[in-house]
Design a protein around this motif. Structure first.
Motif, PDB file in Angstrom:
ATOM      1  N   ILE A 147     -17.836  -1.458  -8.397  1.00 41.94           N
ATOM      2  CA  ILE A 147     -17.035  -1.865  -6.954  1.00 41.94           C
ATOM      3  C   ILE A 147     -17.809  -2.948  -6.828  1.00 41.94           C
ATOM      4  O   ILE A 147     -19.264  -2.809  -6.470  1.00 41.94           O
ATOM      5  N   ASN A 148     -17.428  -4.041  -6.423  1.00 41.90           N
ATOM      6  CA  ASN A 148     -17.809  -5.354  -5.919  1.00 41.90           C
ATOM      7  C   ASN A 148     -17.996  -5.224  -4.464  1.00 41.90           C
ATOM      8  O   ASN A 148     -17.033  -5.419  -3.710  1.00 41.90           O
ATOM      9  N   VAL A 149     -19.226  -5.046  -3.868  1.00 43.31           N
ATOM     10  CA  VAL A 149     -19.374  -5.127  -2.633  1.00 43.31           C
ATOM     11  C   VAL A 149     -20.032  -6.013  -2.161  1.00 43.31           C
ATOM     12  O   VAL A 149     -20.981  -6.522  -2.381  1.00 43.31           O
ATOM     13  N   SER A 150     -19.341  -7.034  -0.987  1.00 43.76           N
ATOM     14  CA  SER A 150     -19.636  -8.202  -0.492  1.00 43.76           C
ATOM     15  C   SER A 150     -19.839  -8.074   0.988  1.00 43.76           C
ATOM     16  O   SER A 150     -18.846  -7.560   1.616  1.00 43.76           O
ATOM     17  N   MET A 151     -21.211  -8.249   1.440  1.00 44.98           N
ATOM     18  CA  MET A 151     -21.326  -7.554   2.717  1.00 44.98           C
ATOM     19  C   MET A 151     -20.746  -8.564   3.866  1.00 44.98           C
ATOM     20  O   MET A 151     -21.065  -8.424   5.072  1.00 44.98           O
ATOM     21  N   GLU A 152     -20.135  -9.582   3.527  1.00 43.10           N
ATOM     22  CA  GLU A 152     -19.832 -10.576   4.559  1.00 43.10           C
ATOM     23  C   GLU A 152     -18.728 -10.050   5.817  1.00 43.10           C
ATOM     24  O   GLU A 152     -18.815 -10.402   6.982  1.00 43.10           O
ATOM     25  N   ASN A 153     -17.943  -9.114   5.195  1.00 42.81           N
ATOM     26  CA  ASN A 153     -16.920  -8.402   6.131  1.00 42.81           C
ATOM     27  C   ASN A 153     -17.217  -7.193   6.110  1.00 42.81           C
ATOM     28  O   ASN A 153     -16.524  -6.583   5.350  1.00 42.81           O
ATOM     29  N   SER A 154     -18.007  -6.348   6.921  1.00 46.52           N
ATOM     30  CA  SER A 154     -18.279  -4.819   6.809  1.00 46.52           C
ATOM     31  C   SER A 154     -17.222  -4.290   7.229  1.00 46.52           C
ATOM     32  O   SER A 154     -17.026  -3.188   6.478  1.00 46.52           O
ATOM     33  N   THR A 155     -16.104  -4.493   8.059  1.00 44.68           N
ATOM     34  CA  THR A 155     -14.866  -3.686   8.255  1.00 44.68           C
ATOM     35  C   THR A 155     -14.096  -3.598   7.179  1.00 44.68           C
ATOM     36  O   THR A 155     -13.577  -2.462   6.545  1.00 44.68           O
ATOM     37  N   GLU A 156     -13.830  -4.795   6.348  1.00 46.01           N
ATOM     38  CA  GLU A 156     -12.957  -4.757   5.153  1.00 46.01           C
ATOM     39  C   GLU A 156     -13.827  -4.007   4.161  1.00 46.01           C
ATOM     40  O   GLU A 156     -13.003  -3.196   3.306  1.00 46.01           O
ATOM     41  N   MET A 157     -15.231  -4.320   4.035  1.00 44.12           N
ATOM     42  CA  MET A 157     -15.785  -3.387   2.891  1.00 44.12           C
ATOM     43  C   MET A 157     -15.701  -2.095   3.274  1.00 44.12           C
ATOM     44  O   MET A 157     -15.639  -1.185   2.235  1.00 44.12           O
ATOM     45  N   LYS A 158     -15.876  -1.617   4.277  1.00 46.55           N
ATOM     46  CA  LYS A 158     -15.535  -0.027   4.536  1.00 46.55           C
ATOM     47  C   LYS A 158     -14.308   0.299   4.265  1.00 46.55           C
ATOM     48  O   LYS A 158     -14.040   1.614   3.769  1.00 46.55           O
ATOM     49  N   ASP A 159     -13.301  -0.427   4.564  1.00 44.97           N
ATOM     50  CA  ASP A 159     -11.893   0.217   3.919  1.00 44.97           C
ATOM     51  C   ASP A 159     -11.948   0.008   2.689  1.00 44.97           C
ATOM     52  O   ASP A 159     -11.278   0.974   1.972  1.00 44.97           O
ATOM     53  N   VAL A 160     -12.513  -0.579   1.801  1.00 45.26           N
ATOM     54  CA  VAL A 160     -12.638  -0.643   0.417  1.00 45.26           C
ATOM     55  C   VAL A 160     -13.311   0.552  -0.146  1.00 45.26           C
ATOM     56  O   VAL A 160     -12.802   1.149  -1.017  1.00 45.26           O
ATOM     57  N   LEU A 161     -14.314   0.700   0.574  1.00 47.04           N
ATOM     58  CA  LEU A 161     -15.382   2.010   0.138  1.00 47.04           C
ATOM     59  C   LEU A 161     -14.253   3.120   0.326  1.00 47.04           C
ATOM     60  O   LEU A 161     -14.278   4.145  -0.547  1.00 47.04           O
ATOM     61  N   GLN A 162     -13.617   3.076   1.245  1.00 48.62           N
ATOM     62  CA  GLN A 162     -12.757   4.459   1.762  1.00 48.62           C
ATOM     63  C   GLN A 162     -11.797   4.699   0.545  1.00 48.62           C
ATOM     64  O   GLN A 162     -11.501   5.618   0.002  1.00 48.62           O
ATOM     65  N   ILE A 163     -11.283   3.533   0.062  1.00 53.87           N
ATOM     66  CA  ILE A 163      -9.920   3.466  -0.775  1.00 53.87           C
ATOM     67  C   ILE A 163     -10.713   4.093  -1.832  1.00 53.87           C
ATOM     68  O   ILE A 163     -10.046   4.864  -2.822  1.00 53.87           O
ATOM     69  N   ALA A 164     -11.571   3.348  -2.326  1.00 50.86           N
ATOM     70  CA  ALA A 164     -12.367   3.683  -3.654  1.00 50.86           C
ATOM     71  C   ALA A 164     -12.938   5.267  -3.801  1.00 50.86           C
ATOM     72  O   ALA A 164     -12.774   5.766  -4.827  1.00 50.86           O
ATOM     73  N   THR A 165     -13.523   5.505  -2.646  1.00 48.70           N
ATOM     74  CA  THR A 165     -14.065   6.927  -2.530  1.00 48.70           C
ATOM     75  C   THR A 165     -12.985   7.753  -2.788  1.00 48.70           C
ATOM     76  O   THR A 165     -13.215   8.912  -3.431  1.00 48.70           O
ATOM     77  N   HIS A 166     -11.952   7.514  -1.969  1.00 49.61           N
ATOM     78  CA  HIS A 166     -10.569   8.312  -2.081  1.00 49.61           C
ATOM     79  C   HIS A 166     -10.066   8.584  -3.472  1.00 49.61           C
ATOM     80  O   HIS A 166      -9.753   9.631  -3.990  1.00 49.61           O
ATOM     81  N   ALA A 167     -10.304   7.491  -4.247  1.00 56.01           N
ATOM     82  CA  ALA A 167      -9.624   7.437  -5.677  1.00 56.01           C
ATOM     83  C   ALA A 167     -10.551   8.284  -6.431  1.00 56.01           C
ATOM     84  O   ALA A 167     -10.048   8.924  -7.509  1.00 56.01           O
ATOM     85  N   PHE A 168     -11.970   8.016  -6.510  1.00 55.74           N
ATOM     86  CA  PHE A 168     -13.017   8.740  -7.285  1.00 55.74           C
ATOM     87  C   PHE A 168     -12.821  10.226  -7.032  1.00 55.74           C
ATOM     88  O   PHE A 168     -12.898  11.147  -8.038  1.00 55.74           O
ATOM     89  N   LEU A 169     -12.509  10.620  -5.772  1.00 54.83           N
ATOM     90  CA  LEU A 169     -12.378  12.200  -5.278  1.00 54.83           C
ATOM     91  C   LEU A 169     -11.161  12.773  -6.257  1.00 54.83           C
ATOM     92  O   LEU A 169     -11.135  13.504  -6.699  1.00 54.83           O
ATOM     93  N   ARG A 170     -10.164  11.712  -6.112  1.00 51.72           N
ATOM     94  CA  ARG A 170      -8.747  12.220  -6.781  1.00 51.72           C
ATOM     95  C   ARG A 170      -9.078  12.485  -8.334  1.00 51.72           C
ATOM     96  O   ARG A 170      -8.579  13.233  -9.212  1.00 51.72           O
ATOM     97  N   MET A 171      -9.873  11.535  -9.109  1.00 53.06           N
ATOM     98  CA  MET A 171     -10.300  11.628 -10.439  1.00 53.06           C
ATOM     99  C   MET A 171     -10.934  12.911 -10.750  1.00 53.06           C
ATOM    100  O   MET A 171     -10.683  13.464 -11.682  1.00 53.06           O
ATOM    101  N   LYS A 172     -11.831  13.178  -9.764  1.00 49.71           N
ATOM    102  CA  LYS A 172     -12.588  14.289 -10.037  1.00 49.71           C
ATOM    103  C   LYS A 172     -11.888  15.546 -10.100  1.00 49.71           C
ATOM    104  O   LYS A 172     -11.911  16.448 -10.903  1.00 49.71           O
ATOM    105  N   GLU A 173     -10.637  15.862  -9.175  1.00 52.46           N
ATOM    106  CA  GLU A 173      -9.883  16.697  -9.156  1.00 52.46           C
ATOM    107  C   GLU A 173      -8.925  16.870 -10.326  1.00 52.46           C
ATOM    108  O   GLU A 173      -8.593  17.998 -10.604  1.00 52.46           O
ATOM    109  N   ILE A 174      -8.709  15.748 -11.031  1.00 52.72           N
ATOM    110  CA  ILE A 174      -7.675  15.879 -12.332  1.00 52.72           C
ATOM    111  C   ILE A 174      -8.737  15.711 -13.553  1.00 52.72           C
ATOM    112  O   ILE A 174      -8.122  15.691 -14.508  1.00 52.72           O
ATOM    113  N   GLY A 175      -9.990  15.651 -13.315  1.00 49.29           N
ATOM    114  CA  GLY A 175     -11.000  15.921 -14.389  1.00 49.29           C
ATOM    115  C   GLY A 175     -11.499  14.522 -15.044  1.00 49.29           C
ATOM    116  O   GLY A 175     -12.130  14.567 -16.176  1.00 49.29           O
TER     117      GLY A 175
END
Length: 1592
Positions: free
Chosen positions: A733-761
């Motif tokens: 996950i490429n975290v560039s801190m120039e735009n923290s709002t956009e970065m938070k959105d990306v972290l939200q999307i990525a975290t959501h995806a990782f959670l989904r992956m955990k649930e499917i193994g």
């Protein structure tokens, strides 16, 4: 003499330029042998490149992952220098030129003068020589890559490449063609516009720098000063004062390098207001006259560095014409007497008529930096006078005229072909060109994608039934595919495919490059205007609605005007996809996947996800990758790595730097989606990394400002992130801190995806890269930031967990193995300075190299699970892409690999469960034997103690088996070859199921031991009566014998006397006392309803059996609801439920009653538990009165059946009946004694018949149940019982083949009974085949007869080993010995023995012999009996361990059925959290009807739960509830969508075939089925069934 470099250049000397290409090539070949001067070959040999010369070093070979990818070792030999240089260059490390010599350990500078000619010099290599050597050895495509990487590092790049110091040079037009640069000239500063252009096609002023041989001033150093701003001196050109450069050049003289100055648009930072090109000739002009002439002719100005002008140089300089404005002399005036030197300069100046302003003299007192400023001023002034410029591309003709060869002339045909393909772009707009030449990826392809999304979301059905709506979508999809199939190959695509299909790889690669270049050239203008306008709008916009709309329109225009090689490849894929649809598989089309597979192997990326249409051409991607799988001999283990991040956060650059690849990073490229690129892993690393390829997936940026205004942007980002993270083993996950709002959105999307992956193994390795974090203290300073970052991740995780309804997940570490220190990397900024003149930051390339090394080391060390091969990877693509299209990913995800993995562990679990059960059943059989027959001490206290000790023993044994089974499960989950990571979430469930199994077995065994104790007590009573009766009979027989002994009587008279005696003696023999079973049952029922006021009702009951004279009826007083309409409906449903419970429980009672057992209270307890289990799902809808009445009714049935069973048991053991059984034997004894006949053989026969035969039959029966189960589980039918899903498949397949409506109804409505009957019938069938039951019985018979024979032989001897005495007493000893030896196997009844051997007259030895004969006859008799036995049913029903019950336990599982369609759960074990089934049914088959029309509901529940529809039933208290939120009422059911539209064809077919009959059966009206369902054939139904259960 001009030379030719094979494979690299093309000879075009002045006089021969008009000759044919063929002639020139021929002449070049003839001169080849003279082009290998010793100096070149010696140098190549020294650095280990001789085997790659000429042009044999490929880009593909350098991209291979090898041991240096994990740990880069220091260069230890001269031959390692080129590879060290290349590795660093490909990492964009600008220090690569400093690594061209081995480290020198001698620090004594005094010795330097003495070691000038020392062999140690051999360890040094001039970087320019190395660069020339590498370009000579590289093929055309590696040359381009080298030039590109060097340019990114802000190094000068070869323009004219020498061939070992002779005058033959090659113009590197092709090598430079891939370099694209951006800049902002000062005239665009106001508008904030910029220019992006291919550097060889850009009109840029061109300045050349050359020197005379006597020059002592370093022109390269001066150039570096000119090109540097401020104090930082950029070494764009290598010069002699750089580290490690002091030694002499061997092969680089004659090299012309070029670099460019590009302005940033900031006046106080820029050196020049517009771009300028600087060329630098290495060596003096006399040695490289052709190069100098060329440079002079193409340059806007030429700067000649000199100390003085010698005669030969004077002639050369004065031979040029029109030099006044183009030639500058840069004179290095030395200290001392230099009059003569300066005189030669002045003489040449006058002759050339150069103005004084063209002479720049360096005073010895002025340093180089100050003097360079003077030169810089001269160049600036010269720039103002520049009127015309020549692009590097246009220098081609001059080069040819001067006899220089040009590297790209060998690809003229491919260039023309590319020009022909793209020529339409200049005539029409790009969108029109795409519609005409690439028609398949137009509106229809996008519409197809939208329809597939609608099919998943089901949000716009209108007035249509959902299944009708789905069918209409299917029809529309087919129509679109038909329309797509009508398209003929466009001219551009026909030419594109033809040229790709060439067998000459070089030609294909050249062609693809030319397409890329031609498209770039055409797209510059098309994209530049909207892109600049968008920048302007964005800067002006304060989010005004008008501006936002315009930005959105411009974004769409940018998307429409995007055209790259990927669009042609996408069209090629769609041509293949459509051709399969229309069955037009012409050879050329069918070869396309193989062609694309070769391109993948050659390093070209393949579009995985078409971002424009948000779709995957599944067939195309599948066939391409399967072709690749075949081409590599199925060695295709893949390690997949993905980088995700905000748009323009440097993710592609990160991948490019990390692996040396070239994903596009230019601005204005708006292609959406994901691309994958395959990198080979070297053989030495394949085992360590556990893979054959590393697959890089590059995606468009998340939160792209270009796409943010498009309506589906956020959802698109979520889909993309889930999809690529799901495919990946490693995610950065490429975290560039120039735009923290956009970065938070990306972290939200990525975290959501990782959670989904955990649930499917899936648990990918996740690494966060923090860009633009530099400084030596960065790590320490950012510790608090990392903690804050983890807090953010935890916050995002909680939000995602709430969205996915996973309340147990609270922190990011619940989702992934995350270490705050190890899983974060700080990477400094990419550029060292201000672009476009900034080189890549060395710290950036080093940090990226460390990141790559760490990631690969992690993979190498952990190897967490088996990586996917291409077939498994494809399955992940299919299942992930299908699931992301649904609103609820976790509930929608179905994956064949995961399903197989789950099925495999279920198969193993079932096998372990049977081994557990079998072990305990065998022990239980032995324990029951010990209780019933094993101990002659018969007092009650001793028997109780025996049972208690057995219960303690079994507890220990069960605990051992529990531990063993859990150990097996633990070991299974450690395996890396069964995709166990995908089923990790089920691990706890399986452990719980083992504990539950242990508890269930413990209860069952304790129950059986208690029953055995009760039976022993009742048998003791029977035996006591029999013993008394036997004594009385034997006494009377002897008395009669005494009375008759003195008379002479005939046989008839003797028999008459015996009959009289028998009648008198037995007249008073009474039967056994009958239990009051009804009272026992009522007592147990009263005890269960202790807290309810039922005593009065129970007291009123007369005969319990009278309750069941009439069928059970549900009454309104049984129901809780007060709604009259609902009450009727609920009453009907509850009646149906009660009928099924009664039928199931009655079957349970009958199964017990069939066995030859006595009544026991435990039977009623089990029955009431079974009713309780069934009532769980209805407890909310009915009152306690319903429970009481239902149980009372079942007890009435049980009372009747168990009383019958009890009487049958007593009848068999009735004392009088037992005496009658022995009557013929006593008569024979009486007659023999009277006549004093030899009774030896008859007594032996009687003993075997009365004592041995029952024991043998009991022995065979005791273990036969286990043997039958083993036989079935190891026979050809074993697969049918391997897992519950396969069991379901076989049942449904059989039902379809038999076309039995009654069978379908029974399967759906009374599933438990159906399964029991199916298993029982299957066992009957199995046991009938080849006399299997007979064989099993004979096998056991053989075992026990052998044991008896062996026991007889041992028993005939005393303890001293000597035969027993031959007397009557020894017969008793013989039998006692046999009983002792066989105590663990059979029980020889003492009473039967005493009866059969009553008054035996024979002695031991004859009896032993007769016994042996009788045993042989018994064996033959039983074998005949087994062979002729027809009634297998009776055998099975009488077995103490019933195989049908054991197989039922194995297959039935939890017995839960889907609340909507009544499909049974197929989950493994019994303690699973979620019930699930492979394929669901139309809900009408589960009795669901439309409330208003009474029609059966045709909709599949797998469709409904993903739609906006609602349902109501008793559970919802008849309130409408959304199907989507069905888990509120049925939280333990998981209902994902069907794996394919065809998966449910089976049940659609069944509903269509029996629609009227189901309606009649369910008292409703036939369902309105979609017309498409009526076209489903029986064969399609069976195929759908196979697909649903993954049966190949």
């Amino acid at each position: 003499m001009f030379g030719w470099i094979p494979g690299l250049s093309y000879l075009m000397s002045g006089a021969k330029t008009q000759g044919s290409k063929e002639k020139s090539q021929t002449m070049s070949t003839q001169n080849t042998d003279r082009q290998h001067p010793a100096v070149l070959l010696n140098f190549l040999s020294k650095v280990g490149l001789e085997t790659f010369y000429p042009n044999k070093l490929t880009l593909r070979s350098l991209l291979e992952i090898n041991k240096n990818s994990i740990h880069e070792e220091a260069v230890s030999s001269v031959k390692g220098i080129p590879w060290g240089f290349l590795r660093k260059l490909f990492k964009l490390n600008s220090e690569c030129r400093s690594s061209t010599q081995l480290s020198d350990n001698d620090d004594n500078d005094v010795l330097d003068l003495e070691t000038l000619d020392d062999p140690a010099e051999d360890s040094k290599v001039n970087p320019l020589d190395l660069i020339v050597a590498l370009f000579l050895c590289a093929d055309s495509f590696l040359q381009q890559e080298l030039a590109l990487k060097m340019s990114m590092c802000q190094f000068s790049v070869p323009l004219l490449l020498p061939h070992a110091n002779n005058s033959q040079s090659t113009m590197m037009l092709w090598a430079l063609r891939d370099i694209v640069k951006e800049w902002r000239p000062h005239d665009l500063s106001e508008s904030r516009g910029f220019v992006e252009d291919n550097i060889i096609q850009a009109d840029i002023p061109f300045y050349s720098f050359v020197r005379l041989k006597n020059c002592s001033l370093s022109k390269s150093q001066c150039l570096n000063h000119i090109l540097s701003f401020g104090q930082y001196n950029k070494n764009m050109f290598i010069h002699r004062d750089m580290k490690g450069i002091a030694h002499e050049r061997k092969i680089a003289n004659g090299l012309v390098e070029v670099c460019w100055y590009l302005p940033s648009g900031t006046e106080n930072l820029d050196i020049f207001p517009k771009p300028v090109a600087f060329a630098n000739l290495r060596g003096d002009i006399c040695e490289s006259l052709a190069q100098f002439t060329f440079l002079f002719q193409v340059s806007n100005a030429t700067f000649v560095f000199l100390d003085k002008v010698e005669e030969e140089e004077h002639k050369i300089l004065t031979s040029f014409q029109d030099v006044t404005s183009k030639l500058f002399f840069v004179v290095n005036r030395k200290e001392g007497n230099v009059t003569e030197d300066m005189g030669s300069v002045e003489r040449t100046q006058k002759e050339l008529d150069l103005p004084k302003t063209s002479i720049k003299t360096k005073d010895p007192r002025v340093n180089v930096a100050t003097f360079s400023d003077k030169l810089c001023t001269a160049i600036k002034k010269s720039l103002t006078d520049v009127r015309t410029t020549m692009t590097i591309e246009n220098m081609l003709e001059r080069a040819v005229e001067l006899g220089l060869s040009v590297d790209e002339r060998t690809s003229d045909d491919e260039k023309k072909a590319a020009q022909e393909i793209v020529k339409g772009i200049g005539v029409q707009c790009i969108q029109d060109y795409k519609n005409q030449q690439l028609p398949l990826q137009g509106v229809n392809w996008k519409r197809l994608s939208q329809l597939e999304m609608k099919e998943c979301r089901l949000q716009e059905p209108g007035d249509l039934e959902l299944e009708e709506y789905k069918s209409q979508l299917q029809v529309e999809k087919q129509q679109i595919k038909k329309e797509l199939g009508k398209h003929k190959l466009s001219h551009a695509m026909k030419s594109f495919i033809d040229h790709l299909s060439t067998t000459d790889k070089d030609k294909r690669d050249f062609f693809l490059k030319w397409i890329h270049f031609q498209l770039n050239a055409h797209l510059q203008a098309a994209i530049q205007l909207p892109l600049n306008f968008r920048h302007k709008l964005t800067e002006q916009s304060d989010k005004e609605e008008k501006n936002m709309k315009e930005i959105a329109q411009l974004d769409q225009a940018l998307l429409d005007s995007s055209l790259g090689l990927e669009h042609y490849m996408r069209e090629m894929g769609l041509i293949y996809e459509v051709s399969l649809q229309s069955r037009d598989t012409a050879d050329k089309i069918s070869r396309l996947p193989g062609l694309a597979a070769e391109m993948l192997l050659d390093g070209y990326p393949l579009e995985l996800l078409d971002g424009d249409a948000s779709n995957i051409p599944e067939r195309w991607v599948t066939d391409v990758l399967m072709e690749l799988h075949r081409k590599v001999g199925e060695k295709s283990r893949l390690l997949v790595l993905t980088v995700l991040g905000v748009q323009s956060s440097g993710k592609s650059t990160l991948l490019n730097t990390m692996f040396g690849v070239q994903f596009p990073v230019s601005s204005g490229r708006c292609t959406r989606g994901a691309y994958m690129l395959f990198l080979r892993v070297s053989e030495d690393m394949q085992c360590q990394l556990n893979c054959d390829f590393i697959v890089l997936i590059d995606t468009e940026g998340l939160k792209s400002p270009h796409l943010a205004q498009l309506e589906d942007s956020y959802e698109h980002d979520n889909q993309l992130a889930t999809f690529v993270i799901g495919l990946s083993d490693v995610t950065i996950i490429n975290v560039s801190m120039e735009n923290s709002t956009e970065m938070k959105d990306v972290l939200q999307i990525a975290t959501h995806a990782f959670l989904r992956m955990k649930e499917i193994g899936k648990k990918p390795v996740c690494h966060f890269v923090h860009q633009n974090v530099g400084g030596v203290s960065a790590h320490a300073k950012t510790k608090a930031d990392r903690k804050l970052f983890l807090d953010q991740l935890n916050e995002m995780t909680q939000i995602a967990a709430e969205m996915e309804k996973q309340p147990t997940i609270k922190a990011f570490t619940d989702v992934l193995d995350y270490d705050m220190e190890k899983n974060n990397s700080n990477i400094p900024g990419l550029w060292h300075g201000t672009p476009p003149m900034a080189p890549v930051n060395t710290g950036y390339s080093e940090a990226v190299a460390r990141l790559k090394e760490n990631l690969l080391k992690t993979v190498k060390r952990d190897k967490p699970y088996e990586v996917s091969k291409i077939p498994e990877f494809l399955e992940w693509i299919r299942s992930l892409w299908k699931a992301v299209k649904y609103e609820n990913f976790i509930f929608s995800f179905r994956n064949t690999i995961a399903a197989h993995a789950y099925d495999n562990v279920c198969k193993e679990f079932n096998q372990w469960e049977w081994e557990f059960r079998k072990e305990i059943l065998s022990w239980q059989t032995s324990a029951e034997w010990d209780i019933l027959y094993g101990d002659n001490k018969s007092d009650l206290s001793h028997l109780n103690e025996l049972v208690q000790s057995k219960q303690i023993q079994v507890a220990v044994k069960i605990a051992d088996q529990d531990r063993i089974m859990k150990q097996k499960l633990q070991e299974y989950y450690k395996r890396k070859d069964r995709h166990v990571n995908l089923i990790e979430k089920f691990k706890t469930e399986f452990f719980n199921s083992i504990s539950s199994l242990a508890n269930e077995i413990r209860r069952s065994v304790d129950n059986k031991l208690d029953c055995a104790l009760e039976l022993r007590k009742s048998l003791k009573e029977v035996q006591d009566i029999q013993r008394n009766n036997r004594g009385m009979i034997e006494e009377q027989v002897m008395k009669l014998l005494s009375d008759c002994k003195h008379q002479t009587l005939t046989d008839e008279e003797l028999e008459d006397e015996f009959e009289k005696m028998w009648a008198e003696v037995t007249v008073n023999v009474s039967g056994l006392k009958e239990q009051n079973i009804e009272a026992s049952i009522l007592k147990l029922l009263r005890k269960q309803f202790l807290n309810h006021n039922v005593n009065e009702e129970l007291d009123k009951i007369g005969d319990l059996k009278d309750i069941v004279k009439d069928p059970f009826k549900v009454k309104k007083k049984h129901l809780k609801t007060h709604l009259p309409l609902m009450k009727d409906s609920l009453k009907r449903e509850l009646q149906s439920f009660a009928d099924s419970v009664i039928e199931s429980c009655t079957r349970f009672v009958h199964d017990i009653a069939k066995s030859e057992r006595d009544y026991n209270d435990s039977f009623i307890r089990e029955l009431l538990e079974k009713v309780d289990e069934s009532l769980k799902q209805w407890s909310k809808q009915c009152k306690p009165k319903f429970e009481f009445d239902l149980k009372l009714y079942m007890c009435g049935i049980a009372s009747r059946e168990f009383l019958h069973m009890h009487r049958k048991f007593l009848s068999v053991r009735d004392p009088k009946r037992q005496l009658e059984k022995y009557k013929p034997q006593y008569l024979s004894d009486f007659l023999d004694l009277y006549k004093q006949r030899d009774d030896c053989q008859r007594k032996a026969n009687d003993f075997v018949r009365c004592c041995i035969k029952p024991a043998v039959e009991e022995y065979i029966s005791r273990s036969l149940g286990i043997d039958i189960v083993d036989e079935i589980l190891t026979s050809c039918h074993s697969a049918e019982y391997s897992s519950r899903s396969f069991f379901q498949y076989n049942i449904q397949k059989e039902l379809l083949q038999k076309e039995d409506f009654g069978g379908f109804v029974k399967y759906i409505c009374t599933y438990e009974i159906f399964v029991k009957d199916w298993i029982f019938h299957h066992i009957l069938q199995n046991m009938s085949e080849d006399k299997t039951l007979c064989k099993l019985k004979n096998r056991n018979l053989e075992v026990i007869v052998n044991k008896i024979t062996e026991a007889r032989e041992q028993a005939s001897k005393g303890e001293d080993g000597v035969l027993l005495p031959d007397n009557q007493e020894s017969i008793t000893k013989l039998i006692d010995n046999m009983r002792k030896y066989l105590i663990k196997d059979i029980s020889i009844s003492v009473e039967a023995e005493n009866t059969s051997l009553f008054q035996i007259q024979s002695t031991c030895h004859p009896f032993t012999k007769s016994l042996s004969k009788s045993l042989g006859e018994l064996k033959e008799q039983l074998q005949d009996q087994f062979f002729n036995c027809e009634d297998i049913t009776e055998t099975l029903n009488k077995l103490p361990i019933k195989p049908q019950d054991e197989l039922f336990k194995r297959m039935f599982g939890c017995g839960q059925q889907c609340p909507f369609c009544k499909v049974p759960c197929e989950a493994g074990g019994k303690e699973h959290e979620k019930h699930h089934a492979a394929v669901h049914r139309p809900q009408g088959l589960g009795r669901y009807r439309d409330v208003d029309t009474k029609k059966l509901v045709p909709t599949l529940c797998t469709t409904s739960v993903h739609s906006k529809d609602k349902f109501k039933n008793a559970d919802t208290k008849w309130e409408y509830h959304p199907y989507k939120k069905y888990t509120k009422y049925y939280p333990d059911w998981l209902i994902p969508p069907d794996s394919t539209i065809e998966a449910s064809d089976y049940w659609k077919y069944v509903l269509v075939q029996y629609n009227e009959r189901f309606a009649q059966k369910y008292k409703g009206k036939p369902a309105d089925v979609p017309e498409a369902w009526r076209r489903i054939t029986k064969e399609q139904a069976l195929k759908g069934l196979k697909d649903a259960f993954n049966i190949k």
